[in-house]
Design a protein around this motif. Structure first.
Motif, PDB file in Angstrom:
ATOM      1  N   PRO A  76     -13.578   7.419   2.378  1.00 41.90           N
ATOM      2  CA  PRO A  76     -13.272   6.360   1.955  1.00 41.90           C
ATOM      3  C   PRO A  76     -12.974   5.393   2.911  1.00 41.90           C
ATOM      4  O   PRO A  76     -12.804   5.496   4.342  1.00 41.90           O
ATOM      5  CB  PRO A  76     -11.447   6.843   1.914  1.00 41.90           C
ATOM      6  CG  PRO A  76     -11.625   8.226   2.414  1.00 41.90           C
ATOM      7  CD  PRO A  76     -13.010   8.484   2.193  1.00 41.90           C
ATOM      8  N   THR A  77     -12.921   4.061   2.706  1.00 42.54           N
ATOM      9  CA  THR A  77     -12.791   2.852   3.540  1.00 42.54           C
ATOM     10  C   THR A  77     -11.432   2.141   3.224  1.00 42.54           C
ATOM     11  O   THR A  77     -11.409   1.195   3.855  1.00 42.54           O
ATOM     12  CB  THR A  77     -14.017   1.942   3.240  1.00 42.54           C
ATOM     13  OG1 THR A  77     -13.947   1.649   1.954  1.00 42.54           O
ATOM     14  CG2 THR A  77     -15.432   2.794   3.823  1.00 42.54           C
ATOM     15  N   ASN A  78     -10.695   2.386   2.248  1.00 47.06           N
ATOM     16  CA  ASN A  78      -9.227   1.813   2.092  1.00 47.06           C
ATOM     17  C   ASN A  78      -8.454   2.660   1.276  1.00 47.06           C
ATOM     18  O   ASN A  78      -9.012   3.938   0.989  1.00 47.06           O
ATOM     19  CB  ASN A  78      -9.736   0.481   1.245  1.00 47.06           C
ATOM     20  CG  ASN A  78     -10.222   0.611  -0.261  1.00 47.06           C
ATOM     21  OD1 ASN A  78      -9.775   1.658  -0.887  1.00 47.06           O
ATOM     22  ND2 ASN A  78     -11.324   0.043  -0.498  1.00 47.06           N
ATOM     23  N   PHE A  79      -7.305   2.382   1.128  1.00 47.72           N
ATOM     24  CA  PHE A  79      -6.022   3.521   0.726  1.00 47.72           C
ATOM     25  C   PHE A  79      -6.500   3.962  -0.779  1.00 47.72           C
ATOM     26  O   PHE A  79      -6.509   5.080  -0.810  1.00 47.72           O
ATOM     27  CB  PHE A  79      -4.767   2.833   0.772  1.00 47.72           C
ATOM     28  CG  PHE A  79      -3.706   3.357   0.043  1.00 47.72           C
ATOM     29  CD1 PHE A  79      -3.397   4.781   0.745  1.00 47.72           C
ATOM     30  CD2 PHE A  79      -2.819   3.119  -0.575  1.00 47.72           C
ATOM     31  CE1 PHE A  79      -2.443   5.563   0.139  1.00 47.72           C
ATOM     32  CE2 PHE A  79      -1.812   3.879  -1.313  1.00 47.72           C
ATOM     33  CZ  PHE A  79      -1.775   4.922  -0.812  1.00 47.72           C
ATOM     34  N   LEU A  80      -6.829   2.713  -1.717  1.00 47.60           N
ATOM     35  CA  LEU A  80      -7.187   3.299  -3.102  1.00 47.60           C
ATOM     36  C   LEU A  80      -8.238   4.325  -3.276  1.00 47.60           C
ATOM     37  O   LEU A  80      -8.329   5.204  -3.768  1.00 47.60           O
ATOM     38  CB  LEU A  80      -7.581   2.011  -3.687  1.00 47.60           C
ATOM     39  CG  LEU A  80      -7.649   2.247  -5.320  1.00 47.60           C
ATOM     40  CD1 LEU A  80      -6.812   3.016  -5.920  1.00 47.60           C
ATOM     41  CD2 LEU A  80      -8.247   1.003  -6.050  1.00 47.60           C
ATOM     42  N   GLU A  81      -9.372   4.185  -2.113  1.00 48.95           N
ATOM     43  CA  GLU A  81     -10.592   5.325  -2.072  1.00 48.95           C
ATOM     44  C   GLU A  81      -9.849   6.448  -1.845  1.00 48.95           C
ATOM     45  O   GLU A  81     -10.561   7.683  -1.934  1.00 48.95           O
ATOM     46  CB  GLU A  81     -11.634   4.442  -1.321  1.00 48.95           C
ATOM     47  CG  GLU A  81     -12.239   3.411  -1.854  1.00 48.95           C
ATOM     48  CD  GLU A  81     -13.514   2.966  -0.974  1.00 48.95           C
ATOM     49  OE1 GLU A  81     -13.545   3.407   0.106  1.00 48.95           O
ATOM     50  OE2 GLU A  81     -14.262   1.860  -1.435  1.00 48.95           O
ATOM     51  N   VAL A  82      -8.833   6.382  -0.797  1.00 49.58           N
ATOM     52  CA  VAL A  82      -8.394   7.563  -0.256  1.00 49.58           C
ATOM     53  C   VAL A  82      -7.442   8.488  -1.405  1.00 49.58           C
ATOM     54  O   VAL A  82      -7.899   9.636  -1.805  1.00 49.58           O
ATOM     55  CB  VAL A  82      -7.406   7.420   0.664  1.00 49.58           C
ATOM     56  CG1 VAL A  82      -6.497   8.692   0.830  1.00 49.58           C
ATOM     57  CG2 VAL A  82      -7.887   6.853   1.955  1.00 49.58           C
ATOM     58  N   LEU A  83      -7.013   7.650  -2.271  1.00 46.99           N
ATOM     59  CA  LEU A  83      -6.264   8.437  -3.469  1.00 46.99           C
ATOM     60  C   LEU A  83      -7.407   8.796  -4.351  1.00 46.99           C
ATOM     61  O   LEU A  83      -7.271  10.120  -4.821  1.00 46.99           O
ATOM     62  CB  LEU A  83      -5.386   7.015  -4.158  1.00 46.99           C
ATOM     63  CG  LEU A  83      -4.115   6.724  -3.328  1.00 46.99           C
ATOM     64  CD1 LEU A  83      -3.505   5.537  -4.157  1.00 46.99           C
ATOM     65  CD2 LEU A  83      -3.233   7.872  -3.192  1.00 46.99           C
ATOM     66  N   GLU A  84      -8.266   7.898  -4.614  1.00 45.70           N
ATOM     67  CA  GLU A  84      -9.360   8.431  -5.795  1.00 45.70           C
ATOM     68  C   GLU A  84     -10.251   9.491  -5.319  1.00 45.70           C
ATOM     69  O   GLU A  84     -10.457  10.335  -6.206  1.00 45.70           O
ATOM     70  CB  GLU A  84     -10.289   7.240  -6.199  1.00 45.70           C
ATOM     71  CG  GLU A  84      -9.125   6.110  -7.070  1.00 45.70           C
ATOM     72  CD  GLU A  84     -10.184   4.679  -7.394  1.00 45.70           C
ATOM     73  OE1 GLU A  84     -11.220   4.391  -6.714  1.00 45.70           O
ATOM     74  OE2 GLU A  84      -9.982   4.341  -8.152  1.00 45.70           O
ATOM     75  N   GLY A  85     -10.537   9.571  -4.119  1.00 47.89           N
ATOM     76  CA  GLY A  85     -11.620  10.357  -3.741  1.00 47.89           C
ATOM     77  C   GLY A  85     -11.172  11.579  -3.219  1.00 47.89           C
ATOM     78  O   GLY A  85     -11.432  12.712  -3.148  1.00 47.89           O
ATOM     79  N   THR A  86      -9.716  11.704  -2.545  1.00 45.52           N
ATOM     80  CA  THR A  86      -9.267  12.932  -2.194  1.00 45.52           C
ATOM     81  C   THR A  86      -7.927  13.494  -3.174  1.00 45.52           C
ATOM     82  O   THR A  86      -8.053  14.400  -3.707  1.00 45.52           O
ATOM     83  CB  THR A  86      -8.509  12.647  -0.844  1.00 45.52           C
ATOM     84  OG1 THR A  86      -9.709  12.197   0.177  1.00 45.52           O
ATOM     85  CG2 THR A  86      -8.124  14.048  -0.165  1.00 45.52           C
ATOM     86  N   ASN A 139      -2.121  -3.270  -2.614  1.00 41.58           N
ATOM     87  CA  ASN A 139      -2.830  -3.054  -3.886  1.00 41.58           C
ATOM     88  C   ASN A 139      -1.469  -3.096  -4.991  1.00 41.58           C
ATOM     89  O   ASN A 139      -1.241  -3.781  -5.765  1.00 41.58           O
ATOM     90  CB  ASN A 139      -3.600  -2.004  -4.446  1.00 41.58           C
ATOM     91  CG  ASN A 139      -2.978  -0.640  -3.690  1.00 41.58           C
ATOM     92  OD1 ASN A 139      -2.423  -0.490  -2.795  1.00 41.58           O
ATOM     93  ND2 ASN A 139      -3.484   0.432  -4.725  1.00 41.58           N
ATOM     94  N   ASP A 140      -0.326  -2.581  -4.503  1.00 45.83           N
ATOM     95  CA  ASP A 140       0.954  -2.479  -5.210  1.00 45.83           C
ATOM     96  C   ASP A 140       1.579  -3.550  -5.480  1.00 45.83           C
ATOM     97  O   ASP A 140       2.022  -4.095  -6.583  1.00 45.83           O
ATOM     98  CB  ASP A 140       1.898  -1.412  -4.459  1.00 45.83           C
ATOM     99  CG  ASP A 140       2.608  -0.506  -5.539  1.00 45.83           C
ATOM    100  OD1 ASP A 140       2.316  -0.342  -6.770  1.00 45.83           O
ATOM    101  OD2 ASP A 140       3.679  -0.008  -5.120  1.00 45.83           O
ATOM    102  N   VAL A 141       1.402  -4.700  -4.427  1.00 42.13           N
ATOM    103  CA  VAL A 141       1.991  -5.728  -4.476  1.00 42.13           C
ATOM    104  C   VAL A 141       1.173  -6.629  -5.234  1.00 42.13           C
ATOM    105  O   VAL A 141       1.767  -7.463  -6.085  1.00 42.13           O
ATOM    106  CB  VAL A 141       2.129  -6.503  -2.881  1.00 42.13           C
ATOM    107  CG1 VAL A 141       2.916  -7.826  -3.043  1.00 42.13           C
ATOM    108  CG2 VAL A 141       3.178  -5.525  -1.924  1.00 42.13           C
TER     109      VAL A 141
END
Length: 446
Positions: free
Chosen positions: A83-93, A229-231
Motif C-alpha cells: 500500500p502507498t496510501n490509507f485506502l490501499e491499506v484498508l483494501e489490501g490488508t 478521503n472521509d472529508v
C-alpha cells in the motif's frame, strides 16, 4: 475475599492516591477497601493473599478502541499487497482479512486478542468488529470468548456498504440483535454499541437504517475523518463535513464514540463539545497508517472527552501512552506539550468513557469500584512517590511488566501464568485457524 498487597498502590482516587506499602481488598466483584498493608492483613486475616512481590498495584487499564478482527494478522504477509496510501491499506490488508473471516476465525481472533490484553494488564476493551466473510453470530461468538476468559467488553459490529446490500443488512441486524440481547441481560461485563465503519463507506440510506434499527438502545461507535478521503467524500457527495453529516443523522451524543477525528476543524470540535460526543485517539495506528496527527490538545482544551485506544496496533496501553506524547510534541514542534493530556486520557478519560456504559466505576481503586486490579513487576532505581507516578509510568513501565491481572474479582493471570485457562490448547487451535485464514488470503497452505 482477595487481598492484594506487598507493593506500592496507585489508586487514581484523589482521596487516597498512593500508598507506599498498601493493599487492596476485593469483596466479590467490587473493591472493598484500600489501606496500609499491616492494617489490611489484620482486618482481613482469612482473605486469600495475592503477593505483589514489591511491585506496583494499580487499576486495570482500559482500551477504548480496538479491533479483535485483526487478531490473526501478526506476522502475516499478503502477496502483492504494497500500500502507498490509507485506502490501499484498508483494501489490501484489513478489508481483505475481514472478508475471509469465518465464525471460527472470529473466535480465534478474540482468543488471541483477549489473552494478550490480560497479559498487558488491560481489563476492559471497547471493540469494533468486522468479519464480512461470516457476519451473523459474530458478536455473540466474541461475547462467548470474553465470558470464557473473563474480559470486560463493550462490543459492536462495523456496518458498511463496501461489500453490498446483503452484507450491509446483515451487519445492521447483528448490531441490533446484540444490542437487544445486551439490554435484556444487563450484564455489567458485556455491553453493546452500534458500529459503523466510516462515513465514506456509509450512505445516507444506511445511516437511516442504522438509526432505525438501533432505536435509541445504545450509542454509536464509528471511525471519523481518519483519512482525508472521509472529508473529501462528505464534502463532494453530501455538501458538508463529516461531523456535520453525523449530526444531521442523529448519530452524535453522550454515548457515541468517534474513533480518530484527525481531520476535523474547529467548528466540528464545537459540535462534538455541544453534543457531549466522545472521541478516542489511537496514536500508533495513526502514525503507522501515515494519516496524520489528531488535534487532541485542541479538542481537550474545548472540553471534549478524548480517550485513548490502540486500533489494535498493539494491546499495550502504556506503549500508546508513550507514543501519544511523541507524536503530539513532534507535530507541535514543542517539547513541553501533551503531558497532562496524555495522562488524563488514559487514566481519567478512559474511565469516564467506561462510566457511560458500565455501572461499576472503572480505572480506579476505591470502595465500590470494579474489582479490576493489575500488578506490575516494577522495582524502581530512582525515587518513587505520588508526585512522580506518571513519570515512572511513561518512562519505566510497559504492559509486559504486568505479572498479575484480576478482572471482576477473579484472578485470571498470576505471576505470569494464566489461571484456569489452557493457554497452550487455545494457542494450538488459534494457530490452525490462522493457517486457514492465511491460506485463503494467499491461496496456499501454511
Amino acid at each position: 475475599m482477595l487481598l492484594i498487597g506487598n507493593g506500592r498502590v496507585i489508586t487514581r482516587d484523589d482521596a487516597l492516591p498512593y500508598l507506599a506499602d498498601g493493599a487492596v481488598a476485593l469483596d466479590g466483584e467490587r473493591v472493598g477497601e484500600v489501606g496500609p498493608l499491616d492494617a489490611m492483613k489484620a482486618k482481613y486475616p482469612d482473605a486469600e493473599f495475592v503477593d505483589a512481590r514489591g511491585g506496583v498495584i494499580m487499576p486495570g487499564l482500559i482500551n477504548a478502541h480496538t479491533h479483535i478482527y485483526s487478531g490473526l494478522a501478526r506476522g502475516l504477509g499478503i502477496e502483492g499487497n504494497d500500500p502507498t496510501n490509507f485506502l490501499e491499506v484498508l483494501e489490501g490488508t484489513w478489508w481483505n482479512i475481514d472478508r475471509h473471516l469465518t465464525l471460527d476465525g472470529t473466535r480465534a481472533s478474540a482468543y488471541a486478542t483477549v489473552l494478550d490484553c490480560i497479559r498487558d494488564g488491560v481489563t476492559t476493551i471497547f471493540d469494533h468488529h468486522a468479519s464480512f466473510g461470516e457476519i451473523p453470530g459474530s458478536l455473540f461468538a466474541i461475547r462467548d470468548v470474553c465470558r470464557e476468559l473473563g474480559m470486560r467488553a463493550c462490543l459492536c459490529y462495523e456496518v458498511s456498504d463496501r461489500d453490498g446490500e446483503e452484507k450491509c443488512v446483515e451487519a445492521i441486524r447483528e448490531n441490533a440483535d446484540f444490542a437487544k440481547w445486551a439490554r435484556e441481560q444487563d450484564d455489567d461485563m458485556i455491553r453493546a454499541m452500534f458500529g459503523g465503519h466510516a462515513l465514506f463507506t456509509l450512505s445516507d440510506r444506511t445511516f437511516a437504517r442504522m438509526v432505525e434499527a438501533n432505536n435509541g438502545m445504545t450509542g454509536f461507535h464509528i471511525h471519523v475523518a481518519e483519512g482525508m478521503n472521509d472529508v473529501y467524500d462528505s464534502l463532494r457527495n453530501y455538501g458538508c463535513r463529516p461531523v456535520n453529516r453525523l449530526l444531521n443523522h442523529g448519530i452524535l451524543g453522550e454515548k457515541t464514540i468517534l474513533g480518530h477525528c484527525i481531520h476535523i476543524n474547529p467548528a466540528e470540535m464545537e459540535i462534538l463539545r455541544e453534543t457531549g460526543t466522545m472521541v478516542v485517539n489511537n496514536p500508533e495506528s495513526n502514525m503507522g497508517n501515515a494519516v496524520g496527527c489528531s488535534p487532541v490538545l485542541q479538542m481537550m482544551e474545548r472540553g471534549i472527552l478524548v480517550g485513548m485506544g490502540t486500533d489494535a496496533y498493539t494491546h499495550d496501553m502504556l506503549e500508546s501512552l508513550k507514543v501519544f506524547l511523541l507524536i503530539q510534541r513532534h507535530n507541535a514542534c514543542l517539547p513541553n506539550v501533551g503531558w497532562c493530556e496524555d495522562m488524563q486520557m488514559l487514566f481519567r478519560n478512559n474511565a469516564s468513557i467506561g462510566a457511560r456504559y458500565f455501572r461499576k466505576p472503572l480505572g480506579v481503586l476505591k470502595p465500590g469500584a470494579a474489582a479490576d486490579v493489575v500488578v506490575m513487576d516494577y522495582k524502581p532505581f530512582t525515587p518513587f512517590s505520588e508526585e512522580n507516578i506518571d513519570g515512572h509510568m511513561l518512562f519505566g513501565m510497559t504492559g509486559k511488566n504486568c505479572r498479575t491481572t484480576i478482572i471482576n474479582g477473579k484472578v485470571l493471570y498470576r505471576d505470569r501464568e494464566f489461571v484456569g485457562i489452557d493457554e497452550d490448547a487455545i494457542n494450538a487451535w488459534t494457530l490452525e485457524q490462522s493457517k486457514k485464514l492465511w491460506g485463503a488470503l494467499n491461496r496456499r497452505s501454511y
